[in-house]
Design an enzyme around this catalytic site. Structure first.
Site, short mmCIF file in Angstrom:
data_model
loop_
_atom_site.label_atom_id
_atom_site.label_comp_id
_atom_site.label_asym_id
_atom_site.label_seq_id
_atom_site.Cartn_x
_atom_site.Cartn_y
_atom_site.Cartn_z
N HIS A 191 47.84 104.37 42.53
CA HIS A 191 48.31 105.22 40.72
C HIS A 191 50.42 104.85 41.31
O HIS A 191 50.34 104.48 42.16
CB HIS A 191 47.76 106.93 41.48
CG HIS A 191 46.49 107.38 41.02
ND1 HIS A 191 46.65 108.88 40.72
CD2 HIS A 191 45.78 106.71 41.41
CE1 HIS A 191 44.85 108.24 41.02
NE2 HIS A 191 44.55 107.46 40.86
N GLU A 229 36.54 109.58 39.55
CA GLU A 229 37.41 109.27 40.85
C GLU A 229 38.13 110.42 41.64
O GLU A 229 38.71 111.28 40.60
CB GLU A 229 38.80 108.74 40.14
CG GLU A 229 40.10 108.96 40.94
CD GLU A 229 40.95 107.84 40.28
OE1 GLU A 229 40.32 106.19 40.67
OE2 GLU A 229 42.13 107.46 40.34
N ASP A 249 42.72 111.35 32.51
CA ASP A 249 43.30 110.62 33.91
C ASP A 249 44.45 112.38 34.49
O ASP A 249 45.26 112.65 33.09
CB ASP A 249 44.35 110.16 33.51
CG ASP A 249 45.34 109.22 35.18
OD1 ASP A 249 45.02 109.60 35.34
OD2 ASP A 249 46.59 108.63 34.37
N LYS A 305 57.83 105.77 38.87
CA LYS A 305 57.34 105.45 37.91
C LYS A 305 58.22 104.43 37.79
O LYS A 305 59.59 104.90 37.32
CB LYS A 305 57.72 106.41 36.13
CG LYS A 305 57.21 107.84 36.95
CD LYS A 305 55.20 107.53 37.29
CE LYS A 305 54.96 108.76 37.36
NZ LYS A 305 53.38 108.65 36.44
ZN ZN Z 1 47.84 110.12 40.81
#
Ligand code: ZN
Length: 494
Positions: free
Chosen positions: A344, A270, A165, A312
């Site tokens: 995301h 991605e 990631d 977050k």
């Molecule tokens: Zn991101």
């Protein structure tokens, strides 16, 4: 409790394996050898009964059968992947619906898997950024192995992916691919020149360089994409865009050509352009997709920077109607080129999930981020309030140090003073945005803080608690992630 060793003679009898500390869904047989995971006191072990399949560990004989009792380590993960191929990650990103859940602590996948037994989306169980590896002292290998053991334990055969990631460097991409990660999220942010977006026109004109063919193709031109949506490039916005993104195109193309083009690794790509402060405009999105396609770069998903804020651990902050309006255009572009949009920092964004599922017509990738850690800390507050108080106090003291890693609007002065809360009230802190973010981003210091004698101040006690209450942890995760999918699925056929 009885030991798993007492279970072995009864393997094929109708007894409840749980009574012996054996995970019932982990019992699998291959060519006459039965393997399973059991909890031996606090520690999990992988056991094989019958002719050796190559497990590393203590060899013994029980009831006349050959038995190996091994640790959940890398060598034994390799054995499992060979004997039971469903335990290895697969390319799943091109499936209609995929959800990145990740497992920051290496203990969340059993709870996550239960959700994906109910919904048809495919999970990306291993999903870790380099930042998270660094802050949790784990390796990519640990992250993959935890997923392998979890799918084995839960008997999850549908298939799952592993995401390197937000990787930014050639060597990071290479390392993840060589370990068997089945998807790479290429973070292009270091090649994005945002200064051109706000530069004066005069300065822009003097720094602008571009090849004539590109100008001819785009400048003052319009392009039709799907569903009657079109994008248009006027001179100034075109020049800003070229200067902002041309290195992104070169970088993504070079990574693709180096690691993906010849098919050496079985993995999807991605493209991530979301780590920036301004929302990706439709013409930028179109330009990037069009140029990458022209250069032969194949990618399964693209993550634009959507409008609003995706902080977050808290819900979407921003104009939901605007989000929907822009999403329609982004989706039209993605449909035109044939990839999925990726969202995301998707944990807890309940205000936009229904929209995202509906506008993408159920073809999406959503990454949650670290919400499994918050649930693990909720478990501490529920089960050991005085320990939670210690952690909370420490998190407050570590807050300044971690804000360099995360973009959050946390105001710790708004967090209730825990000395005024009863033990039963502590868990309410997890409904409070500021305390959620405080706990969400301080995992690095909490897991790494050491006593003077070199032992961990919190980490070992935390893992002990999480191990004792692992069923309750799975229940918490199941409930929480299921709420995400429920919203995403609500109107996907609409
Ligand atoms: Zn991101």
């Amino acid at each position: 409790m009885k030991s798993f060793k007492d279970f072995i003679p009864l393997l094929h009898a109708k007894v409840d394996p749980l009574l012996y500390g054996v995970y019932p869904l982990s019992i699998h047989t291959s060519k006459g050898t039965t393997l399973f995971i059991a909890k031996d006191k606090k520690k999990k072990v992988l056991v094989s009964v019958g002719p050796s399949v190559g497990l590393e560990g203590e060899q013994t004989a029980i009831d006349g059968k050959q038995v190996v009792i091994g640790e959940l380590n890398a060598a034994n993960a390799d054995v499992l992947k060979k004997v039971f191929p469903f335990t290895a990650p697969r390319r799943v990103l091109k499936k209609e619906r995929t959800i990145g859940v990740g497992d920051r602590l290496g203990i969340a996948s059993p709870g996550h898997i239960r959700v994906f037994k109910e919904f048809d989306a495919f999970p990306i169980l291993a999903q870790q950024s380099i930042r998270e590896l660094f802050l949790t002292n784990r390796t990519y290998r640990d992250v993959l192995d935890a997923a392998t053991f979890a799918v084995f334990q839960e008997g999850f055969k549908k298939g799952y992916g592993a995401d390197g990631d937000h990787l930014k460097k050639y060597e990071e991409v290479k390392m993840a691919l060589e370990l068997g990660f089945t998807m790479i999220t290429l973070d292009c942010s270091e090649h994005m020149h945002n200064e051109f977006e706000s530069m004066s026109e005069e300065k822009l004109q003097s720094s602008y360089v571009c090849d004539a063919a590109l100008e001819k193709e785009y400048m003052n031109k319009s392009f039709e994409v799907a569903n009657g949506v079109s994008v248009h490039f006027d001179e100034i916005s075109f020049k800003r865009m070229v200067m902002t993104y041309k290195d992104v195109l070169d970088f993504a193309t070079s990574i693709y050509e180096t690691y993906f083009k010849d098919g050496t690794y079985d993995a999807d790509l991605e493209i991530s352009i979301d780590e920036t402060s301004t929302a990706t405009t439709p013409d930028e999105h179109f330009f990037i997709a069009n140029e990458l396609t022209k250069r032969g770069v194949e990618f399964a998903t693209l993550a634009p920077r959507f409008c609003g804020e995706f902080q977050k651990g808290v819900d979407y902050i921003g104009d939901v109607a605007q989000f929907e309006k822009e999403l329609i255009i982004h989706q039209a572009i993605a449909t035109h080129f044939g990839y999925k949009l990726s969202l995301h920092s998707g944990s807890d964004k309940f205000k936009v999930f229904e929209i995202f599922g509906r506008i993408t017509k159920g073809k999406f990738h959503v990454k949650t981020a670290g919400t499994n850690y918050l649930e693990a800390m909720r478990l501490v507050a529920l089960r050991d309030p005085s320990f939670y108080r210690e952690l909370h106090t420490f998190a407050l003291s570590a807050f300044d140090e971690v804000t360099q890693y995360y973009h959050v609007s946390t105001d710790i002065t708004r967090i209730p003073d825990i000395s005024t809360l009863s033990d039963q009230e502590l868990v309410k802190l997890f409904e409070h945005n500021d305390s959620r973010q405080l706990i969400h981003i301080t995992y690095g210091p909490i897991l790494n803080k050491k006593n003077e004698d070199g032992s961990f101040m919190f980490k070992d006690r935390l893992y002990d608690l999480w191990s004792v209450y692992e069923d309750q942890y799975s229940d918490l995760l199941f409930g929480h992630i299921k709420r995400h999918l429920y919203q995403l699925y609500r109107n996907i056929k609409g």
